[in-house]
Design a protein around this motif. Structure first.
Motif, PDB file in Angstrom:
ATOM      1  N   VAL A  30       0.846  -1.197   0.000  1.00  0.00           N
ATOM      2  CA  VAL A  30       0.000   0.000   0.000  1.00  0.00           C
ATOM      3  C   VAL A  30       0.884   1.251   0.000  1.00  0.00           C
ATOM      4  CG1 VAL A  30      -1.901   1.183   1.163  1.00  0.00           C
ATOM      5  CG2 VAL A  30      -1.701  -1.301   1.361  1.00  0.00           C
ATOM      6  N   GLY A  33       2.595   1.347  -3.381  1.00  0.00           N
ATOM      7  CA  GLY A  33       1.671   1.204  -4.508  1.00  0.00           C
ATOM      8  C   GLY A  33       1.503   2.462  -5.336  1.00  0.00           C
ATOM      9  N   GLY A  54      -5.883  -1.468  -8.341  1.00  0.00           N
ATOM     10  CA  GLY A  54      -5.385  -1.617  -6.963  1.00  0.00           C
ATOM     11  C   GLY A  54      -4.198  -2.562  -6.861  1.00  0.00           C
ATOM     12  N   LYS A  55      -3.818  -3.216  -7.960  1.00  0.00           N
ATOM     13  CA  LYS A  55      -2.671  -4.128  -7.923  1.00  0.00           C
ATOM     14  C   LYS A  55      -1.606  -3.594  -8.870  1.00  0.00           C
ATOM     15  CE  LYS A  55      -4.875  -5.568  -5.220  1.00  0.00           C
ATOM     16  NZ  LYS A  55      -5.235  -6.156  -3.961  1.00  0.00           N
ATOM     17  N   THR A  56      -0.558  -3.005  -8.302  1.00  0.00           N
ATOM     18  CA  THR A  56       0.455  -2.362  -9.126  1.00  0.00           C
ATOM     19  C   THR A  56       1.814  -3.063  -9.023  1.00  0.00           C
ATOM     20  OG1 THR A  56       1.215  -0.810  -7.433  1.00  0.00           O
ATOM     21  CG2 THR A  56      -0.705  -0.142  -8.727  1.00  0.00           C
ATOM     22  N   ASP A 104      -3.066 -12.006  -2.466  1.00  0.00           N
ATOM     23  CA  ASP A 104      -3.858 -10.787  -2.628  1.00  0.00           C
ATOM     24  C   ASP A 104      -4.229 -10.574  -4.105  1.00  0.00           C
ATOM     25  OD1 ASP A 104      -4.798  -8.147  -1.739  1.00  0.00           O
ATOM     26  OD2 ASP A 104      -3.045  -7.379  -2.803  1.00  0.00           O
ATOM     27  N   SER A 108      -7.946 -10.627  -5.876  1.00  0.00           N
ATOM     28  CA  SER A 108      -8.461  -9.539  -6.716  1.00  0.00           C
ATOM     29  C   SER A 108      -8.977 -10.066  -8.046  1.00  0.00           C
ATOM     30  CB  SER A 108      -7.381  -8.480  -6.962  1.00  0.00           C
ATOM     31  OG  SER A 108      -7.186  -7.736  -5.786  1.00  0.00           O
ATOM     32  N   LYS A 111     -12.265 -11.424  -7.329  1.00  0.00           N
ATOM     33  CA  LYS A 111     -13.171 -10.328  -6.977  1.00  0.00           C
ATOM     34  C   LYS A 111     -13.709  -9.665  -8.246  1.00  0.00           C
ATOM     35  CE  LYS A 111     -12.559  -7.090  -3.289  1.00  0.00           C
ATOM     36  NZ  LYS A 111     -11.580  -6.329  -2.459  1.00  0.00           N
ATOM     37  N   ARG A 112     -12.811  -9.433  -9.201  1.00  0.00           N
ATOM     38  CA  ARG A 112     -13.236  -8.812 -10.466  1.00  0.00           C
ATOM     39  C   ARG A 112     -14.211  -9.734 -11.208  1.00  0.00           C
ATOM     40  NH1 ARG A 112      -9.954  -5.572  -8.283  1.00  0.00           N
ATOM     41  NH2 ARG A 112     -11.768  -5.612  -6.940  1.00  0.00           N
ATOM     42  N   ARG A 118     -12.868  -2.454  -7.811  1.00  0.00           N
ATOM     43  CA  ARG A 118     -11.658  -2.286  -7.016  1.00  0.00           C
ATOM     44  C   ARG A 118     -11.992  -1.537  -5.705  1.00  0.00           C
ATOM     45  NH1 ARG A 118      -7.361   2.046  -7.700  1.00  0.00           N
ATOM     46  NH2 ARG A 118      -6.378   1.946  -5.676  1.00  0.00           N
ATOM     47  N   GLY A 119     -11.556  -2.132  -4.596  1.00  0.00           N
ATOM     48  CA  GLY A 119     -11.757  -1.499  -3.306  1.00  0.00           C
ATOM     49  C   GLY A 119     -12.995  -1.984  -2.568  1.00  0.00           C
TER      50      GLY A 119
HETATM   51  N1  CTP Z   1      -1.460  -2.034  -3.730  1.00  0.00           N
HETATM   52  C1  CTP Z   1      -0.624  -2.023  -4.850  1.00  0.00           C
HETATM   53  N2  CTP Z   1      -0.139  -3.197  -5.349  1.00  0.00           N
HETATM   54  C2  CTP Z   1      -0.445  -4.381  -4.779  1.00  0.00           C
HETATM   55  C3  CTP Z   1      -1.285  -4.418  -3.647  1.00  0.00           C
HETATM   56  C4  CTP Z   1      -1.773  -3.214  -3.143  1.00  0.00           C
HETATM   57  O1  CTP Z   1      -0.324  -0.958  -5.383  1.00  0.00           O
HETATM   58  N3  CTP Z   1       0.073  -5.518  -5.296  1.00  0.00           N
HETATM   59  C5  CTP Z   1      -1.956  -0.732  -3.209  1.00  0.00           C
HETATM   60  C6  CTP Z   1      -3.014  -0.091  -4.125  1.00  0.00           C
HETATM   61  O2  CTP Z   1      -2.831   1.288  -4.072  1.00  0.00           O
HETATM   62  C7  CTP Z   1      -4.313  -0.516  -3.452  1.00  0.00           C
HETATM   63  C8  CTP Z   1      -3.942  -0.467  -1.985  1.00  0.00           C
HETATM   64  O3  CTP Z   1      -2.581  -0.898  -1.952  1.00  0.00           O
HETATM   65  O4  CTP Z   1      -5.396   0.320  -3.760  1.00  0.00           O
HETATM   66  C9  CTP Z   1      -4.815  -1.331  -1.106  1.00  0.00           C
HETATM   67  O5  CTP Z   1      -4.650  -2.679  -1.397  1.00  0.00           O
HETATM   68  P1  CTP Z   1      -5.887  -3.674  -1.462  1.00  0.00           P
HETATM   69  O6  CTP Z   1      -6.871  -3.384  -0.411  1.00  0.00           O
HETATM   70  O7  CTP Z   1      -5.319  -5.033  -1.554  1.00  0.00           O
HETATM   71  O8  CTP Z   1      -6.496  -3.326  -2.910  1.00  0.00           O
HETATM   72  P2  CTP Z   1      -7.884  -2.664  -3.344  1.00  0.00           P
HETATM   73  O9  CTP Z   1      -7.615  -1.302  -3.891  1.00  0.00           O
HETATM   74  O10 CTP Z   1      -8.860  -2.810  -2.245  1.00  0.00           O
HETATM   75  O11 CTP Z   1      -8.329  -3.570  -4.582  1.00  0.00           O
HETATM   76  P3  CTP Z   1      -9.103  -4.958  -4.612  1.00  0.00           P
HETATM   77  O12 CTP Z   1     -10.557  -4.663  -4.657  1.00  0.00           O
HETATM   78  O13 CTP Z   1      -8.589  -5.560  -5.866  1.00  0.00           O
HETATM   79  O14 CTP Z   1      -8.703  -5.750  -3.414  1.00  0.00           O
END
Ligand code: CTP
Ligand code: MG
Length: 185
Positions: A30, A33, A54-56, A104, A108, A111-112, A118-119
């Motif tokens: 996070v 990210g 959300g996965k970078t 994680d 995701s 989830k998609r 996302r989120g």
């Molecule tokens: N994050 C990232 N790369 C990853 C995991 C997390 O950049 N491999 C960063 C992103 O900015 C993300 C934040 O951490 O928004 C929170 O992570 P998470 O809650 O796992 O992602 P979400 O945005 O909630 O997305 P999702 O619905 O796919 O879980």
């Protein structure tokens, strides 16, 4: 009574200690990210993103690196006092750190597929995805280490499963307050 308290406390401390690489890599993703998403913006057959923004790449690499660094520090701390096997422990440090973020990612992906944007929150799964990823990858690449430290100690595994959602929630509320995270989960 005191012996029960000491037993639980011992379990909690050991559970946290063993999970440090995963407990560090997950929140550090996070922190690091941002930037290019791992799926490069591409969509799956259902028209939804493969993983989402959300996965970078930065999150994955930065998070894994921090988890591994924390694990190396742990090895330095205990190596003089305990007779630990460096190579399997080092492999476990890597698989715990990377596996957490892999879990994680897989979460995701699904989830998609079920249409969660996302989120969006998926209770318990959002909190335990990274434990599953960390354990499965470690079981594959460091089976003896995983056996000795987790499988042969069910109370430790149970402690991790109970404790993780609590720690995860507290960390995310903190991340939300300091404006690092968009959602408090
Ligand atoms: N994050 C990232 N790369 C990853 C995991 C997390 O950049 N491999 C960063 C992103 O900015 C993300 C934040 O951490 O928004 C929170 O992570 P998470 O809650 O796992 O992602 P979400 O945005 O909630 O997305 P999702 O619905 O796919 O879980
Ligand atoms: Mg989330």
């Amino acid at each position: 009574m005191l012996d029960i308290i000491l037993y639980v406390l011992g379990n909690v401390i050991l559970a946290i200690w063993l999970m440090v690489p995963a407990y560090i890599s997950n929140p550090m993703a996070v922190v690091f990210g941002g930037g290019k998403p791992i799926d490069m913006g591409t969509k799956w057959l259902d028209g939804q993103r493969i993983l989402g923004d959300g996965k970078t790449i930065r999150g994955l690499i930065g998070g894994t690196a921090c988890g591994i660094l924390a694990g190396i520090l742990q090895i330095y701390v205990v190596a003089p006092a305990f007779n630990i096997e460096i190579v399997p422990t080092m492999i476990a440090v890597i698989t715990l750190s990377f596996g957490a973020l892999l879990g994680d990612l897989v979460k995701s992906f699904f989830k998609r597929r079920i249409g969660f944007v996302r989120g969006a929150e998926l209770p318990l799964i959002d909190q335990l995805d990274f434990v599953a990823g960390a354990w499965i990858l470690t079981y594959i690449f460091a089976p003896v280490w995983f056996n000795e430290n987790f499988l042969l100690s069910p109370p430790i595994m149970i402690t991790v499963i109970i404790l993780t959602p609590i720690l995860h929630r507290l960390t995310n509320i903190f991340g939300y307050i300091i404006k690092l995270k968009k959602e408090p989960w």
